[in-house]
Scaffold this motif. Structure first.
Motif, PDB file in Angstrom:
ATOM      1  N   ALA A   1       0.835  -1.209   0.000  1.00 38.38           N
ATOM      2  CA  ALA A   1       0.000   0.000   0.000  1.00 38.38           C
ATOM      3  C   ALA A   1       0.867   1.255   0.000  1.00 38.38           C
ATOM      4  N   TYR A   2       1.921   1.236   0.789  1.00 43.14           N
ATOM      5  CA  TYR A   2       2.770   2.422   0.845  1.00 43.14           C
ATOM      6  C   TYR A   2       3.488   2.652  -0.484  1.00 43.14           C
ATOM      7  N   PHE A   3       4.153   1.625  -0.997  1.00 43.97           N
ATOM      8  CA  PHE A   3       4.964   1.822  -2.191  1.00 43.97           C
ATOM      9  C   PHE A   3       4.138   1.978  -3.462  1.00 43.97           C
ATOM     10  N   ASP A   4       2.973   1.345  -3.525  1.00 46.51           N
ATOM     11  CA  ASP A   4       2.164   1.434  -4.739  1.00 46.51           C
ATOM     12  C   ASP A   4       1.224   2.630  -4.727  1.00 46.51           C
ATOM     13  N   VAL A   5       0.650   2.951  -3.578  1.00 46.26           N
ATOM     14  CA  VAL A   5      -0.350   4.009  -3.526  1.00 46.26           C
ATOM     15  C   VAL A   5       0.254   5.335  -3.055  1.00 46.26           C
TER      16      VAL A   5
ATOM     17  N   ILE B   1       4.974  11.699   5.627  1.00 51.46           N
ATOM     18  CA  ILE B   1       4.275  12.904   6.089  1.00 51.46           C
ATOM     19  C   ILE B   1       3.748  13.710   4.904  1.00 51.46           C
ATOM     20  N   GLN B   2       4.402  13.581   3.748  1.00 49.06           N
ATOM     21  CA  GLN B   2       3.982  14.313   2.560  1.00 49.06           C
ATOM     22  C   GLN B   2       2.917  13.571   1.762  1.00 49.06           C
ATOM     23  N   ASN B   3       2.927  12.247   1.809  1.00 50.54           N
ATOM     24  CA  ASN B   3       2.033  11.483   0.930  1.00 50.54           C
ATOM     25  C   ASN B   3       0.868  10.813   1.649  1.00 50.54           C
ATOM     26  N   GLY B   4       0.702  11.068   2.951  1.00 49.63           N
ATOM     27  CA  GLY B   4      -0.420  10.494   3.691  1.00 49.63           C
ATOM     28  C   GLY B   4      -0.263   9.016   4.019  1.00 49.63           C
ATOM     29  N   GLY B   5       0.964   8.508   3.962  1.00 51.83           N
ATOM     30  CA  GLY B   5       1.187   7.086   4.173  1.00 51.83           C
ATOM     31  C   GLY B   5       1.653   6.713   5.566  1.00 51.83           C
ATOM     32  N   GLU B   6       1.471   7.602   6.552  1.00 48.30           N
ATOM     33  CA  GLU B   6       1.944   7.307   7.910  1.00 48.30           C
ATOM     34  C   GLU B   6       1.330   6.040   8.469  1.00 48.30           C
ATOM     35  N   MET B   7       0.026   5.867   8.299  1.00 48.17           N
ATOM     36  CA  MET B   7      -0.642   4.689   8.861  1.00 48.17           C
ATOM     37  C   MET B   7      -0.149   3.407   8.190  1.00 48.17           C
ATOM     38  N   SER B   8       0.060   3.448   6.893  1.00 54.21           N
ATOM     39  CA  SER B   8       0.581   2.275   6.195  1.00 54.21           C
ATOM     40  C   SER B   8       1.961   1.896   6.717  1.00 54.21           C
ATOM     41  N   VAL B   9       2.812   2.882   6.914  1.00 54.74           N
ATOM     42  CA  VAL B   9       4.158   2.624   7.414  1.00 54.74           C
ATOM     43  C   VAL B   9       4.106   2.093   8.844  1.00 54.74           C
ATOM     44  N   LEU B  10       3.297   2.710   9.690  1.00 54.58           N
ATOM     45  CA  LEU B  10       3.194   2.261  11.080  1.00 54.58           C
ATOM     46  C   LEU B  10       2.642   0.842  11.172  1.00 54.58           C
ATOM     47  N   PHE B  11       1.571   0.552  10.431  1.00 53.65           N
ATOM     48  CA  PHE B  11       1.030  -0.806  10.430  1.00 53.65           C
ATOM     49  C   PHE B  11       2.060  -1.806   9.914  1.00 53.65           C
ATOM     50  N   CYS B  12       2.766  -1.450   8.846  1.00 50.55           N
ATOM     51  CA  CYS B  12       3.768  -2.338   8.261  1.00 50.55           C
ATOM     52  C   CYS B  12       4.826  -2.716   9.284  1.00 50.55           C
TER      53      CYS B  12
END
Length: 150
Positions: free
Chosen positions: A87-91, A100-111
């Protein structure tokens, strides 16, 4: 102080697993069934079979429930971690490099949280631990087993 904290480690890890699994499962349920704000907070659900959103939501619901229960924790956490990396790398990373710039904090934290569970296991309160105790209690020690004659 360190010894007291170390003795509480399995219990805190178990609580961490329960909270993490619950949050992940609820996220999947929201996307699949439109509950609790629905998919992306719109109140709706993701259409069945839509790639990758619907499949990600199924992984979130199932893996989250398994991690919550502590059943097959390491395998479920590995799949959940991989889905969040995807999700992080594709979306998200298409938008910008930093979470912080791309809205992927939750994906990174869950990962990373699920990756931690792959290596630590379920901790206390997990069905994994209960089932492993039962199977260990039913097995006879190697010394009591009768040898097989050739």
């Amino acid at each position: 102080m360190s010894a007291r904290l170390d003795s509480a480690q399995p219990y805190v890890l178990g609580l961490f697993r329960v909270v993490l699994g619950l949050l992940f499962a609820v996220h999947g349920a929201a996307s699949l069934f439109g509950v609790l704000g629905g998919a992306m907070g719109t109140g709706g659900s993701i259409p069945s079979g839509t790639w990758p959103g619907w499949y990600a939501a199924v992984i979130q619901l199932v893996a989250g429930a398994l991690v919550l229960l502590g059943l097959g924790t390491r395998g479920a956490a590995l799949i959940a971690s991989g889905s969040m990396a995807y999700a992080y790398f594709d979306v998200h990373q298409r938008v910008a490099l930093w979470p912080i710039q791309n809205g992927g904090e939750m994906s990174v934290l869950f990962c990373w949280a699920f990756l931690l569970l792959v290596f630590t296991g379920s901790g206390a309160f997990g069905l994994d631990r209960l089932l492993s105790r039962r199977t260990a209690a039913t097995r006879r020690p190697a010394a009591e087993q009768t040898p097989i004659a050739a």
